[in-house]
Write a protein that holds these residues in place. Structure first.
Motif, PDB file in Angstrom:
ATOM      1  N   SER A  75     -86.676 -38.331  10.607  1.00 28.96           N
ATOM      2  CA  SER A  75     -87.100 -37.883  11.933  1.00 28.96           C
ATOM      3  C   SER A  75     -88.019 -36.673  11.778  1.00 28.96           C
ATOM      4  O   SER A  75     -87.978 -35.951  10.779  1.00 28.96           O
ATOM      5  CB  SER A  75     -85.889 -37.521  12.795  1.00 28.96           C
ATOM      6  OG  SER A  75     -85.382 -36.259  12.428  1.00 28.96           O
ATOM      7  N   PHE A  76     -88.843 -36.462  12.767  1.00 27.70           N
ATOM      8  CA  PHE A  76     -89.830 -35.383  12.727  1.00 27.70           C
ATOM      9  C   PHE A  76     -89.171 -34.029  12.461  1.00 27.70           C
ATOM     10  O   PHE A  76     -89.695 -33.202  11.721  1.00 27.70           O
ATOM     11  CB  PHE A  76     -90.607 -35.351  14.046  1.00 27.70           C
ATOM     12  CG  PHE A  76     -91.592 -34.240  14.123  1.00 27.70           C
ATOM     13  CD1 PHE A  76     -92.809 -34.331  13.461  1.00 27.70           C
ATOM     14  CD2 PHE A  76     -91.309 -33.090  14.843  1.00 27.70           C
ATOM     15  CE1 PHE A  76     -93.728 -33.302  13.515  1.00 27.70           C
ATOM     16  CE2 PHE A  76     -92.222 -32.057  14.897  1.00 27.70           C
ATOM     17  CZ  PHE A  76     -93.436 -32.165  14.234  1.00 27.70           C
ATOM     18  N   PHE A  77     -88.015 -33.803  13.051  1.00 26.65           N
ATOM     19  CA  PHE A  77     -87.341 -32.507  12.941  1.00 26.65           C
ATOM     20  C   PHE A  77     -86.685 -32.291  11.579  1.00 26.65           C
ATOM     21  O   PHE A  77     -86.404 -31.167  11.192  1.00 26.65           O
ATOM     22  CB  PHE A  77     -86.315 -32.348  14.067  1.00 26.65           C
ATOM     23  CG  PHE A  77     -86.964 -32.399  15.422  1.00 26.65           C
ATOM     24  CD1 PHE A  77     -87.738 -31.347  15.878  1.00 26.65           C
ATOM     25  CD2 PHE A  77     -86.832 -33.521  16.222  1.00 26.65           C
ATOM     26  CE1 PHE A  77     -88.349 -31.392  17.116  1.00 26.65           C
ATOM     27  CE2 PHE A  77     -87.441 -33.583  17.459  1.00 26.65           C
ATOM     28  CZ  PHE A  77     -88.206 -32.513  17.919  1.00 26.65           C
ATOM     29  N   GLN A  78     -86.435 -33.353  10.851  1.00 30.13           N
ATOM     30  CA  GLN A  78     -85.817 -33.254   9.528  1.00 30.13           C
ATOM     31  C   GLN A  78     -86.834 -33.089   8.407  1.00 30.13           C
ATOM     32  O   GLN A  78     -86.494 -32.663   7.314  1.00 30.13           O
ATOM     33  CB  GLN A  78     -85.009 -34.513   9.213  1.00 30.13           C
ATOM     34  CG  GLN A  78     -83.795 -34.726  10.071  1.00 30.13           C
ATOM     35  CD  GLN A  78     -83.122 -36.051   9.729  1.00 30.13           C
ATOM     36  OE1 GLN A  78     -83.792 -37.043   9.449  1.00 30.13           O
ATOM     37  NE2 GLN A  78     -81.797 -36.059   9.765  1.00 30.13           N
ATOM     38  N   ARG A  79     -88.068 -33.440   8.644  1.00 26.42           N
ATOM     39  CA  ARG A  79     -89.063 -33.566   7.576  1.00 26.42           C
ATOM     40  C   ARG A  79     -89.265 -32.289   6.761  1.00 26.42           C
ATOM     41  O   ARG A  79     -89.337 -32.349   5.539  1.00 26.42           O
ATOM     42  CB  ARG A  79     -90.390 -34.059   8.139  1.00 26.42           C
ATOM     43  CG  ARG A  79     -90.300 -35.500   8.575  1.00 26.42           C
ATOM     44  CD  ARG A  79     -91.576 -36.029   9.144  1.00 26.42           C
ATOM     45  NE  ARG A  79     -91.350 -37.385   9.651  1.00 26.42           N
ATOM     46  CZ  ARG A  79     -92.228 -38.082  10.303  1.00 26.42           C
ATOM     47  NH1 ARG A  79     -93.423 -37.586  10.559  1.00 26.42           N
ATOM     48  NH2 ARG A  79     -91.936 -39.296  10.730  1.00 26.42           N
ATOM     49  N   SER A  80     -89.375 -31.144   7.409  1.00 31.00           N
ATOM     50  CA  SER A  80     -89.624 -29.918   6.628  1.00 31.00           C
ATOM     51  C   SER A  80     -88.432 -29.584   5.740  1.00 31.00           C
ATOM     52  O   SER A  80     -88.604 -29.178   4.586  1.00 31.00           O
ATOM     53  CB  SER A  80     -89.983 -28.745   7.547  1.00 31.00           C
ATOM     54  OG  SER A  80     -88.896 -28.421   8.383  1.00 31.00           O
ATOM     55  N   SER A  81     -87.226 -29.770   6.240  1.00 27.10           N
ATOM     56  CA  SER A  81     -86.026 -29.500   5.435  1.00 27.10           C
ATOM     57  C   SER A  81     -85.906 -30.486   4.279  1.00 27.10           C
ATOM     58  O   SER A  81     -85.572 -30.105   3.153  1.00 27.10           O
ATOM     59  CB  SER A  81     -84.772 -29.572   6.301  1.00 27.10           C
ATOM     60  OG  SER A  81     -84.805 -28.594   7.301  1.00 27.10           O
ATOM     61  N   VAL A  82     -86.182 -31.750   4.555  1.00 25.52           N
ATOM     62  CA  VAL A  82     -86.114 -32.786   3.512  1.00 25.52           C
ATOM     63  C   VAL A  82     -87.148 -32.494   2.434  1.00 25.52           C
ATOM     64  O   VAL A  82     -86.854 -32.589   1.235  1.00 25.52           O
ATOM     65  CB  VAL A  82     -86.329 -34.193   4.134  1.00 25.52           C
ATOM     66  CG1 VAL A  82     -86.551 -35.244   3.061  1.00 25.52           C
ATOM     67  CG2 VAL A  82     -85.145 -34.568   5.012  1.00 25.52           C
ATOM     68  N   LYS A  83     -88.339 -32.103   2.841  1.00 22.94           N
ATOM     69  CA  LYS A  83     -89.413 -31.798   1.890  1.00 22.94           C
ATOM     70  C   LYS A  83     -89.025 -30.619   0.997  1.00 22.94           C
ATOM     71  O   LYS A  83     -89.193 -30.671  -0.219  1.00 22.94           O
ATOM     72  CB  LYS A  83     -90.696 -31.484   2.667  1.00 22.94           C
ATOM     73  CG  LYS A  83     -91.913 -31.310   1.816  1.00 22.94           C
ATOM     74  CD  LYS A  83     -93.124 -31.120   2.724  1.00 22.94           C
ATOM     75  CE  LYS A  83     -94.380 -30.936   1.950  1.00 22.94           C
ATOM     76  NZ  LYS A  83     -95.548 -30.774   2.829  1.00 22.94           N
ATOM     77  N   GLU A  84     -88.484 -29.566   1.594  1.00 23.35           N
ATOM     78  CA  GLU A  84     -88.030 -28.409   0.809  1.00 23.35           C
ATOM     79  C   GLU A  84     -86.948 -28.805  -0.187  1.00 23.35           C
ATOM     80  O   GLU A  84     -86.964 -28.370  -1.347  1.00 23.35           O
ATOM     81  CB  GLU A  84     -87.482 -27.310   1.727  1.00 23.35           C
ATOM     82  CG  GLU A  84     -88.516 -26.481   2.397  1.00 23.35           C
ATOM     83  CD  GLU A  84     -87.884 -25.405   3.278  1.00 23.35           C
ATOM     84  OE1 GLU A  84     -86.720 -25.011   3.029  1.00 23.35           O
ATOM     85  OE2 GLU A  84     -88.566 -24.979   4.224  1.00 23.35           O
ATOM     86  N   PHE A  85     -85.998 -29.621   0.260  1.00 22.03           N
ATOM     87  CA  PHE A  85     -84.911 -30.033  -0.621  1.00 22.03           C
ATOM     88  C   PHE A  85     -85.430 -30.896  -1.765  1.00 22.03           C
ATOM     89  O   PHE A  85     -84.988 -30.765  -2.903  1.00 22.03           O
ATOM     90  CB  PHE A  85     -83.829 -30.782   0.167  1.00 22.03           C
ATOM     91  CG  PHE A  85     -82.628 -31.103  -0.662  1.00 22.03           C
ATOM     92  CD1 PHE A  85     -81.731 -30.109  -1.015  1.00 22.03           C
ATOM     93  CD2 PHE A  85     -82.409 -32.388  -1.128  1.00 22.03           C
ATOM     94  CE1 PHE A  85     -80.624 -30.392  -1.805  1.00 22.03           C
ATOM     95  CE2 PHE A  85     -81.310 -32.676  -1.918  1.00 22.03           C
ATOM     96  CZ  PHE A  85     -80.416 -31.684  -2.257  1.00 22.03           C
ATOM     97  N   MET A  86     -86.391 -31.780  -1.470  1.00 22.49           N
ATOM     98  CA  MET A  86     -86.980 -32.609  -2.522  1.00 22.49           C
ATOM     99  C   MET A  86     -87.712 -31.739  -3.544  1.00 22.49           C
ATOM    100  O   MET A  86     -87.612 -31.983  -4.751  1.00 22.49           O
ATOM    101  CB  MET A  86     -87.931 -33.640  -1.927  1.00 22.49           C
ATOM    102  CG  MET A  86     -87.235 -34.770  -1.234  1.00 22.49           C
ATOM    103  SD  MET A  86     -88.436 -35.948  -0.616  1.00 22.49           S
ATOM    104  CE  MET A  86     -87.357 -37.063   0.242  1.00 22.49           C
TER     105      MET A  86
END
Length: 201
Positions: A31-42
């Motif tokens: 989801s749009f709201f998860q993308r920045s957190s997911v990217k940082e975690f990756m």
């Protein structure tokens, strides 16, 4: 089958310090709201995996629903590809090889050591990530396997069509003058036995 990240790092052989040189992500499944957190975690996970992988080694590390495929070359250039569990490992590692070869053509080894995190350009990165989304399109062996699988489906469909025609064959056998009574009886008995059993291919 899905690739979600491609990251290129430089691991200093003497100090083992890891610097991210390039990253591309396909976060369309989040989801749009998860993308920045997911990217940082990756990014964090990829850097950690490169730090823990010895120089010259390949690995595939499971992290929740994903596999992180990594290769650290002897010169310190490294790449991590994050994919779901369905994505073939062999194709992921051949993708890493292609990325590292292409990256080296554009960015010489002298630029890796002094580069700021994420500062090196890799114009082919996004297109390679999208090209390798479908392993059958990008990998010759996967393409051949897909063709074999399609042939199996066609073969099964042909066998089913033959079985449907088998009902007409019963009429032909009954009307045939070329078959003896014994052959007709054998055919009828075999047909009854086959209709009671399942054929497993």
């Amino acid at each position: 089958m899905k690739l979600v990240a491609l990251e290129v790092f430089y691991k200093e052989p003497s100090t083992a310090k890891v610097t991210q040189l390039y990253a591309a992500h396909d976060l369309s499944t989040f989801s749009f709201f998860q993308r920045s957190s997911v990217k940082e975690f990756m990014n964090f996970t990829s850097k950690l995996i490169v730090e823990r992988t010895t120089v010259g080694a390949r690995a595939s590390v499971k992290e929740k629903d994903y596999l992180c495929h990594v290769f650290v070359q002897s010169d310190g250039l490294s790449a991590v590809v994050i994919a779901d569990h369905e994505y073939p490992q062999r194709v992921a590692h051949s993708f890493i090889n292609k990325v590292l070869d292409e990256f080296t053509k554009i960015n010489p080894p002298s630029s890796w050591k002094t580069a700021a995190p994420g500062s090196l350009q890799f114009p082919n990165g996004e297109s390679l990530l999208s090209q390798y989304q479908n392993p059958r399109e990008s990998d010759a062996l996967s393409r051949v396997q897909a063709e074999v699988d399609e042939t199996k489906v066609i073969l099964h469909q042909t066998l089913e069509a033959m079985l449907n025609r088998g009902e007409k064959l019963d009429d032909l056998v009954a009307k045939s003058e070329d078959l003896s009574g014994q052959s007709k009886a054998f055919y009828t008995t075999a047909r009854k036995a086959n209709s009671c059993s399942c054929v497993i291919l």
